[in-house]
Design a protein around this motif. Structure first.
Motif, PDB file in Angstrom:
ATOM      1  N   ILE A 143       0.877  -1.173   0.000  1.00 42.18           N
ATOM      2  CA  ILE A 143       0.000   0.000   0.000  1.00 42.18           C
ATOM      3  C   ILE A 143       0.911   1.218   0.000  1.00 42.18           C
ATOM      4  O   ILE A 143       1.830   1.315   0.820  1.00 42.18           O
ATOM      5  CB  ILE A 143      -0.921   0.018   1.235  1.00 42.18           C
ATOM      6  N   ILE A 144       0.674   2.123  -0.927  1.00 39.44           N
ATOM      7  CA  ILE A 144       1.517   3.302  -1.086  1.00 39.44           C
ATOM      8  C   ILE A 144       0.795   4.510  -0.499  1.00 39.44           C
ATOM      9  O   ILE A 144      -0.366   4.785  -0.845  1.00 39.44           O
ATOM     10  CB  ILE A 144       1.828   3.594  -2.572  1.00 39.44           C
ATOM     11  N   LEU A 145       1.455   5.209   0.417  1.00 42.36           N
ATOM     12  CA  LEU A 145       0.895   6.442   0.983  1.00 42.36           C
ATOM     13  C   LEU A 145       1.257   7.597   0.053  1.00 42.36           C
ATOM     14  O   LEU A 145       2.419   7.997  -0.024  1.00 42.36           O
ATOM     15  CB  LEU A 145       1.442   6.681   2.391  1.00 42.36           C
ATOM     16  N   MET A 146       0.254   8.112  -0.642  1.00 43.26           N
ATOM     17  CA  MET A 146       0.501   9.081  -1.705  1.00 43.26           C
ATOM     18  C   MET A 146       0.458  10.536  -1.239  1.00 43.26           C
ATOM     19  O   MET A 146       0.719  11.448  -2.026  1.00 43.26           O
ATOM     20  CB  MET A 146      -0.525   8.881  -2.832  1.00 43.26           C
ATOM     21  N   ASP A 147       0.098  10.743   0.025  1.00 46.89           N
ATOM     22  CA  ASP A 147      -0.078  12.125   0.499  1.00 46.89           C
ATOM     23  C   ASP A 147       1.056  12.579   1.416  1.00 46.89           C
ATOM     24  O   ASP A 147       0.893  13.509   2.211  1.00 46.89           O
ATOM     25  CB  ASP A 147      -1.418  12.271   1.228  1.00 46.89           C
ATOM     26  N   ALA A 148       2.214  11.929   1.333  1.00 51.59           N
ATOM     27  CA  ALA A 148       3.347  12.328   2.169  1.00 51.59           C
ATOM     28  C   ALA A 148       3.849  13.709   1.760  1.00 51.59           C
ATOM     29  O   ALA A 148       3.822  14.056   0.568  1.00 51.59           O
ATOM     30  CB  ALA A 148       4.472  11.311   2.042  1.00 51.59           C
ATOM     31  N   PRO A 149       4.313  14.525   2.708  1.00 49.07           N
ATOM     32  CA  PRO A 149       4.825  15.868   2.380  1.00 49.07           C
ATOM     33  C   PRO A 149       6.031  15.805   1.450  1.00 49.07           C
ATOM     34  O   PRO A 149       6.825  14.854   1.501  1.00 49.07           O
ATOM     35  CB  PRO A 149       5.227  16.434   3.755  1.00 49.07           C
ATOM     36  N   GLU A 150       6.188  16.804   0.631  1.00 52.56           N
ATOM     37  CA  GLU A 150       7.349  16.871  -0.266  1.00 52.56           C
ATOM     38  C   GLU A 150       8.599  17.312   0.478  1.00 52.56           C
ATOM     39  O   GLU A 150       9.708  16.874   0.162  1.00 52.56           O
ATOM     40  CB  GLU A 150       7.055  17.834  -1.421  1.00 52.56           C
ATOM     41  N   ASP A 151       8.446  18.191   1.457  1.00 50.58           N
ATOM     42  CA  ASP A 151       9.585  18.645   2.250  1.00 50.58           C
ATOM     43  C   ASP A 151      10.214  17.452   2.968  1.00 50.58           C
ATOM     44  O   ASP A 151       9.517  16.665   3.626  1.00 50.58           O
ATOM     45  CB  ASP A 151       9.129  19.688   3.275  1.00 50.58           C
ATOM     46  N   LEU A 152      11.520  17.305   2.866  1.00 55.07           N
ATOM     47  CA  LEU A 152      12.197  16.114   3.381  1.00 55.07           C
ATOM     48  C   LEU A 152      12.045  15.959   4.890  1.00 55.07           C
ATOM     49  O   LEU A 152      11.819  14.849   5.388  1.00 55.07           O
ATOM     50  CB  LEU A 152      13.680  16.150   3.001  1.00 55.07           C
ATOM     51  N   ASN A 153      12.175  17.045   5.630  1.00 56.05           N
ATOM     52  CA  ASN A 153      12.046  16.974   7.087  1.00 56.05           C
ATOM     53  C   ASN A 153      10.628  16.629   7.504  1.00 56.05           C
ATOM     54  O   ASN A 153      10.406  15.828   8.420  1.00 56.05           O
ATOM     55  CB  ASN A 153      12.484  18.290   7.729  1.00 56.05           C
ATOM     56  N   GLU A 154       9.660  17.242   6.829  1.00 58.07           N
ATOM     57  CA  GLU A 154       8.265  16.972   7.152  1.00 58.07           C
ATOM     58  C   GLU A 154       7.892  15.541   6.764  1.00 58.07           C
ATOM     59  O   GLU A 154       7.108  14.881   7.453  1.00 58.07           O
ATOM     60  CB  GLU A 154       7.351  17.970   6.446  1.00 58.07           C
ATOM     61  N   ARG A 155       8.459  15.076   5.661  1.00 59.85           N
ATOM     62  CA  ARG A 155       8.179  13.703   5.237  1.00 59.85           C
ATOM     63  C   ARG A 155       8.779  12.709   6.222  1.00 59.85           C
ATOM     64  O   ARG A 155       8.175  11.671   6.524  1.00 59.85           O
ATOM     65  CB  ARG A 155       8.743  13.454   3.836  1.00 59.85           C
TER      66      ARG A 155
END
Length: 308
Positions: free
Chosen positions: A113-125
């Motif tokens: 299952i792929i979580l598609m709504d992860a933040p783009e910012d590396l720290n936030e992700r």
């Protein structure tokens, strides 16, 4: 320029993009142009997956051998992944153990299952992934042993079949709640299943028939754990005198009820664990009257050891 490295990078990019392009949406929000996918599914090669040790580095996998021994592809739940487009790979936020064992089982890819709504910012992700990792089992409701009973009977589990047979024979029920029991209700399904599994039908029938003969089947807590364990230990400790003991206890226990039996045990052995005191009390009762040698002693407060 390193041509080989460039080709490998290009292969990774193409493979990653191909997986993303073929993700099947599972959950979407919004409508029309505002619609976006929250989760999707795909079969992902393990070579495209990695574990971020910054938040999973303390995972010890104490039950990895159990996963190996009970491995069944039909029962595998999908691993959970977060895309890392800049690296052309996916971070594993749930499923590290399955990823470790799969290659040993000849598998080079897993359903995911792929979580598609992860933040783009590396720290936030990173925070997003760590938070998911922390809460990965918070919404999982484990199936209790009692709730597995009917399924175990269907597949022919020997202990469950024995237990089911004797429950029907003696009209005994079991419930999922804890606390005091009404008449004809097991104190502990798990303990009783264990008796059937380890000691077999004769032991459990020995216990149930004594309880019924004593009339305790119609008493609150007649099948309480302190009763069941006491009779189990007597069965184990005195194999040569079981018939005599069965007759004696069937008559002797009719003189008291489970509550008084419990109280007398506590009074005689006030410094012992309650369940242990019941074991000692019932052995004292039958050995004193029948002249049988005592076989049970206490090694510590909670363990009953049988003298051999």
């Amino acid at each position: 320029m390193n041509t080989v490295a460039t080709m490998n990078e290009e292969t990774k990019r193409m493979q990653f993009n191909d997986i993303v392009a073929n993700i099947k949406p599972l959950m979407t929000v919004g409508k029309g142009k505002a619609q976006r996918t929250l989760t999707g599914s795909a079969v992902v090669p393990l070579s495209c997956c990695f574990v971020d040790w910054r938040y999973q580095g303390m995972r010890t996998h104490k039950h990895l051998n159990r996963l190996k021994n009970k491995w069944d592809e039909r029962k595998l739940t999908p691993i959970i992944l977060v895309p890392h487009p800049e690296e052309y790979r996916f971070a594993v936020v749930d499923g590290q153990g399955r990823c470790l064992v799969a290659p040993e089982k000849g598998m080079d890819r897993l359903n995911a299952i792929i979580l598609m709504d992860a933040p783009e910012d590396l720290n936030e992700r990173l925070k997003f992934e760590a938070e998911y990792f922390i809460g990965q089992d918070s919404e999982v409701e484990n199936v209790k042993p009692l709730e597995k009973h009917l399924s175990r009977v269907i597949i022919g589990d020997e202990a469950a079949t024995i237990l089911d047979k004797l429950l029907n024979k003696y009209g005994i029920k079991f419930v999922s709640t804890k606390g005091n029991r009404e008449e004809s209700v097991l104190g502990s399904y798990t303990d009783t299943y264990s008796i059937a599994k380890v000691h077999g039908e004769k032991c459990l029938d020995f216990i149930f028939s004594i309880i019924e003969n004593a009339g305790w089947n119609k008493e609150p807590n007649g099948y309480a754990t302190f009763v069941m364990r006491a009779l189990r230990e007597i069965w184990i400790a005195h194999p040569k005198n079981r018939k005599k003991i069965h007759t004696f206890l069937s008559k002797e226990l009719r003189k008291i009820d489970p509550a008084l039996f419990s109280a007398n045990s506590k009074t005689k052995y006030p410094k012992r664990d309650h369940r242990v005191s019941c074991v000692l009390y019932v052995e004292d009762m039958l050995c004193d009257k029948l002249g049988i040698e005592k076989k049970i002693y206490i090694e510590n407060e909670k363990k009953v050891t049988i003298c051999k």
